[in-house]
Design a protein around this motif. Structure first.
Motif, mmCIF file in Angstrom:
data_model
loop_
_atom_site.group_PDB
_atom_site.id
_atom_site.type_symbol
_atom_site.label_atom_id
_atom_site.label_comp_id
_atom_site.label_asym_id
_atom_site.label_seq_id
_atom_site.Cartn_x
_atom_site.Cartn_y
_atom_site.Cartn_z
ATOM 1 N N HIS A 1 0.836 -1.212 0.000
ATOM 2 C CA HIS A 1 0.000 0.000 0.000
ATOM 3 C C HIS A 1 0.868 1.259 0.000
ATOM 4 C CE1 HIS A 1 -4.239 -1.056 0.162
ATOM 5 N NE2 HIS A 1 -3.934 -2.087 0.929
ATOM 6 N N LYS A 2 1.912 1.265 0.828
ATOM 7 C CA LYS A 2 2.798 2.435 0.865
ATOM 8 C C LYS A 2 3.519 2.613 -0.459
ATOM 9 C CE LYS A 2 3.871 3.195 5.719
ATOM 10 N NZ LYS A 2 4.962 3.340 6.705
ATOM 11 N N GLU A 49 -1.168 4.658 -12.192
ATOM 12 C CA GLU A 49 -0.886 3.549 -13.114
ATOM 13 C C GLU A 49 -1.607 2.275 -12.670
ATOM 14 O OE1 GLU A 49 2.649 6.358 -13.303
ATOM 15 O OE2 GLU A 49 1.262 5.590 -11.797
ATOM 16 N N LEU A 50 -1.587 1.993 -11.373
ATOM 17 C CA LEU A 50 -2.222 0.778 -10.872
ATOM 18 C C LEU A 50 -3.739 0.833 -11.035
ATOM 19 C CD1 LEU A 50 -0.105 0.127 -7.651
ATOM 20 C CD2 LEU A 50 -0.032 -1.142 -9.796
ATOM 21 N N CYS A 51 -4.318 2.008 -10.793
ATOM 22 C CA CYS A 51 -5.766 2.162 -10.952
ATOM 23 C C CYS A 51 -6.193 1.992 -12.407
ATOM 24 C CB CYS A 51 -6.219 3.531 -10.442
ATOM 25 S SG CYS A 51 -6.258 3.683 -8.640
ATOM 26 N N LYS A 52 -5.324 2.392 -13.324
ATOM 27 C CA LYS A 52 -5.648 2.318 -14.747
ATOM 28 C C LYS A 52 -5.160 1.024 -15.405
ATOM 29 C CE LYS A 52 -5.836 7.275 -15.836
ATOM 30 N NZ LYS A 52 -6.986 7.257 -16.745
ATOM 31 N N GLY A 53 -4.521 0.167 -14.622
ATOM 32 C CA GLY A 53 -4.025 -1.081 -15.179
ATOM 33 C C GLY A 53 -2.808 -0.908 -16.064
ATOM 34 N N PHE A 105 1.106 -12.523 3.379
ATOM 35 C CA PHE A 105 0.074 -11.937 2.520
ATOM 36 C C PHE A 105 -1.314 -12.286 3.051
ATOM 37 C CE2 PHE A 105 3.784 -12.306 -0.098
ATOM 38 C CZ PHE A 105 3.727 -11.273 -1.027
ATOM 39 N N ASP A 106 -2.246 -11.357 2.892
ATOM 40 C CA ASP A 106 -3.647 -11.668 3.158
ATOM 41 C C ASP A 106 -4.128 -12.702 2.155
ATOM 42 O OD1 ASP A 106 -4.554 -9.840 5.332
ATOM 43 O OD2 ASP A 106 -3.892 -8.302 3.938
ATOM 44 N N GLY A 107 -5.089 -13.521 2.574
ATOM 45 C CA GLY A 107 -5.652 -14.539 1.698
ATOM 46 C C GLY A 107 -7.097 -14.251 1.363
ATOM 47 N N GLY A 108 -7.981 -15.196 1.688
ATOM 48 C CA GLY A 108 -9.393 -15.061 1.344
ATOM 49 C C GLY A 108 -10.126 -14.071 2.230
ATOM 50 N N LYS A 126 -6.187 7.238 -2.858
ATOM 51 C CA LYS A 126 -7.252 6.683 -2.020
ATOM 52 C C LYS A 126 -8.023 5.577 -2.745
ATOM 53 C CE LYS A 126 -7.903 11.097 0.380
ATOM 54 N NZ LYS A 126 -8.808 12.267 0.556
ATOM 55 N N ALA A 127 -7.880 5.526 -4.059
ATOM 56 C CA ALA A 127 -8.644 4.559 -4.859
ATOM 57 C C ALA A 127 -7.883 3.270 -5.119
ATOM 58 C CB ALA A 127 -9.037 5.191 -6.194
ATOM 59 N N VAL A 128 -6.566 3.298 -4.980
ATOM 60 C CA VAL A 128 -5.759 2.136 -5.367
ATOM 61 C C VAL A 128 -6.069 0.933 -4.481
ATOM 62 C CG1 VAL A 128 -3.758 2.664 -3.897
ATOM 63 C CG2 VAL A 128 -3.441 1.420 -6.055
ATOM 64 N N ASP A 129 -6.166 -0.209 -5.118
ATOM 65 C CA ASP A 129 -6.459 -1.462 -4.420
ATOM 66 C C ASP A 129 -5.321 -2.446 -4.662
ATOM 67 O OD1 ASP A 129 -7.826 -3.485 -3.052
ATOM 68 O OD2 ASP A 129 -8.782 -4.205 -4.887
ATOM 69 N N ILE A 130 -4.855 -3.075 -3.594
ATOM 70 C CA ILE A 130 -3.821 -4.100 -3.744
ATOM 71 C C ILE A 130 -4.523 -5.422 -4.060
ATOM 72 C CG2 ILE A 130 -1.844 -5.246 -2.689
ATOM 73 C CD1 ILE A 130 -1.507 -2.236 -3.233
ATOM 74 N N SER A 131 -4.563 -5.742 -5.321
ATOM 75 C CA SER A 131 -5.288 -6.916 -5.794
ATOM 76 C C SER A 131 -4.433 -8.177 -5.660
ATOM 77 C CB SER A 131 -5.672 -6.722 -7.263
ATOM 78 O OG SER A 131 -4.489 -6.697 -8.059
ATOM 79 N N PRO A 132 -5.064 -9.365 -5.755
ATOM 80 C CA PRO A 132 -4.278 -10.609 -5.765
ATOM 81 C C PRO A 132 -3.244 -10.647 -6.891
ATOM 82 C CG PRO A 132 -6.580 -11.097 -5.360
ATOM 83 C CD PRO A 132 -6.506 -9.626 -5.681
ATOM 84 N N LEU A 133 -3.551 -9.993 -8.022
ATOM 85 C CA LEU A 133 -2.600 -9.947 -9.130
ATOM 86 C C LEU A 133 -1.327 -9.205 -8.730
ATOM 87 C CD1 LEU A 133 -1.837 -10.451 -12.088
ATOM 88 C CD2 LEU A 133 -3.060 -8.343 -12.686
#
Length: 320
Positions: A36-37, A45-49, A77-80, A121-128
């Protein structure tokens, strides 16, 4: 994230530390907090892929810092999705979606600084994203664990089972989980502050004299946590005073029923589930290579324990 306002109230027992003091030790790292940091510098870039690497570089810089200081990191890492956290996760997802819409609107209007703040504030740390880091960790021969559910519970398990000597995180939840040694605010130079559970009785802002581990946990849940929202007006100082006076949450509930606080019908049931989630959430034991509970669970709790993390896992696990 975590117990709001808890860390500032424990400032008197937070001791400065440099990571080199853990030379020869093994530590668990809250990897999503690092991601996240790191993602803040490439959130657009992450929000737009779009292609981005700065978040990975951020993590690996700190991994290499630890190894340079003789510390063995285990990145966790977080899981489910944990059922008890479903409402909180939905709320966070809505907030990210709203901020993404604002970011795009600001960007189209030429306000790049406002857009930048909203993208962060919108960025999400996805499983990818997590998987991308895992591939680098494999190449660099860095140990990692994907928790079946929450990294907090997984890191606590590694600590109490003595598979690590400390945990590096920014999340105050490690304290009600009962983690004995936590490093907060570690910077790029390896400086941070250390919390040790054994020093809790020496705290100045809130006195924990006479507090048991259970009382601290119930105080934190009463003040509001990821598993249960607080009742109106229930900040940490008030819940501390109530637990100090009545010793347990059930006696606090009896007191509140005869006061002006409105207690929703299902609150007490949810409170009990929150306690059990902190105590017995499902985690992974790397030594025996099996799913276990964070602490032993009694037989009289019944069979409906999916709120602790469904078993078998209802996820696409495990990012490996």
């Amino acid at each position: 994230m975590g117990i709001q306002g808890l860390l500032p109230l424990l400032k008197s027992i937070m001791v400065p530390i440099h990571i080199k003091e853990l030379d020869g030790c093994c530590v668990a790292v809250d990897t999503y907090s690092w991601l996240h940091k790191g993602a803040l510098s490439c959130s657009r870039e992450l929000c737009k892929g779009l292609p981005a690497t700065r978040h990975i570089e951020y993590c690996m810089h700190r991994v290499n810092l630890l190894r340079h200081c003789g510390v063995k990191p285990i990145l966790v890492f977080d899981g489910g999705l944990l059922p008890m956290k479903g409402e909180q996760e939905n709320k966070r997802a809505r907030t990210r979606k709203e901020n993404l819409a604002c970011a795009i609107e600001h960007e189209s209007g030429g306000n790049s600084s406002a857009a930048y703040e909203c993208y962060q504030k919108a960025v999400d740390i996805s499983p990818l994203i997590a998987r991308e880091l895992i591939q680098v960790l494999k190449q660099e021969n860095v140990s990692y664990v994907v928790a079946p559910y929450e990294a907090d519970a997984q890191m606590t398990f590694l600590a109490i089972s003595k598979q690590v000597e400390a945990v590096i995180t920014e999340d105050s939840d490690l304290i009600p989980f009962g983690c004995l040694r936590v490093i907060y605010k570690m910077d790029k130079f390896g400086q941070g502050v250390q919390f040790q559970y054994s020093m809790l009785q020496q705290n100045k802002d809130l006195s924990f004299a006479g507090f048991t581990k259970q009382m601290l946990l119930e105080m934190c849940i009463l003040s509001g946590c990821d598993y249960l929202q607080s009742l109106p007006g229930m900040g940490l100082k008030r819940t501390h005073a109530l637990i100090k006076k009545f010793k347990s949450y059930d006696k606090v509930m009896k007191h509140l029923r005869y006061s002006t606080v409105s207690v929703p019908p299902l609150y007490e049931e949810s409170f009990k589930k929150a306690i059990l989630t902190f105590q017995h959430q499902r985690v992974y034991d790397p030594i025996n290579e099996e799913l276990v509970h964070l602490s032993d669970i009694s037989d009289n709790l019944g069979d409906d324990l999916d709120f602790l993390g469904p078993y078998p896992l209802f996820t696409s696990q495990l990012l490996v």
